[in-house]
Design an enzyme around this catalytic site. Sequence first.
Site, short mmCIF file in Angstrom:
data_model
loop_
_atom_site.label_atom_id
_atom_site.label_comp_id
_atom_site.label_asym_id
_atom_site.label_seq_id
_atom_site.Cartn_x
_atom_site.Cartn_y
_atom_site.Cartn_z
N MET A 97 5.75 -4.06 -0.20
CA MET A 97 5.72 -3.89 1.13
C MET A 97 6.40 -5.10 1.94
SD MET A 97 3.30 -1.33 1.52
CE MET A 97 3.08 -1.53 3.06
N LEU A 100 13.73 -5.70 1.46
CA LEU A 100 14.70 -6.68 0.58
C LEU A 100 15.73 -7.00 1.38
CD1 LEU A 100 14.20 -4.70 -2.65
CD2 LEU A 100 13.25 -7.06 -2.18
N HIS A 116 8.75 6.38 -0.14
CA HIS A 116 8.07 6.15 0.99
C HIS A 116 7.16 7.45 1.42
CE1 HIS A 116 7.61 5.02 5.14
NE2 HIS A 116 8.11 6.00 5.65
N ASP A 157 13.36 2.01 5.04
CA ASP A 157 13.14 3.30 4.44
C ASP A 157 13.96 4.49 4.75
OD1 ASP A 157 10.65 2.70 3.24
OD2 ASP A 157 9.59 2.61 5.52
N GLU A 186 2.80 12.08 -4.26
CA GLU A 186 3.56 11.05 -4.43
C GLU A 186 3.76 10.66 -5.76
OE1 GLU A 186 4.07 7.45 -1.43
OE2 GLU A 186 1.80 7.80 -1.85
#
Length: 216
Positions: A97, A100, A116, A157, A186
């Site tokens: 979360m 970077l 995502h 994202d 996912e």
Amino acid sequence: MSKVKRLTILISGNGSNLEALIEACDTNRLQAEVGLVISSKAAVFGLERARRHGIPTKVLSWSEHRACGGSRSTYDQQLARCVAASHPDLIVLAGWMRILTRSFLDRFPGKVVNLHPALPGAFPGLHAIERAYTAWREGTIRETGAMVHWVPDEGVDTGPVIRVVRVPLRAGETLEGLTERMHTAEHGLLVQAIAAALAGEVGSLGPSAAEARADH
Ligand code: GRF
């Protein structure tokens, strides 16, 4: 025989996607091993999942780092040192979360992928499933989905897409029901995308995204 690839996985919470990758490695659906799991938060369940499988873990608490006067950049330098020591072929952000910074990304070009829970370009950032659900209730979308993409820069994202799964909304769907279906979708998506990335099928400069549809 090709060498077993090493994954370093970054998490911040529950770690169900981490578990999906560990299981895929254990059952040879992925020719890979998880070398290290790093969490940005202490005491999250994902760390426990890793330990149960005998996988080394490391906590780099962002809240503690910040409380001690550290910056995003110094945090990412420390993170980069830990990740580099684990010699990864691929670095997987699976429920990580934090955005970077270049301090990290510049050390691992073409090696970082992110999961995502939304379709490309839709609902970047936090609470993507809830926001998609609201949009569906308001009649502006009919489907949502999830994607795995390369992380070339500090965009939220964004980045070349590796794999997408589409999740059509259903009449009478609750947020809880959608959330559960999204997580299931996912888990399958992430394993497929990591297999494709490790096989060199999709590069960070020239990807060809494939799409699946999760109707069940
Ligand atoms: C997933 O929905 C992921 O897409 C999002 O956070 C969630 C993490 O779930 N970024 P888990 O920790 O893997 O269970």
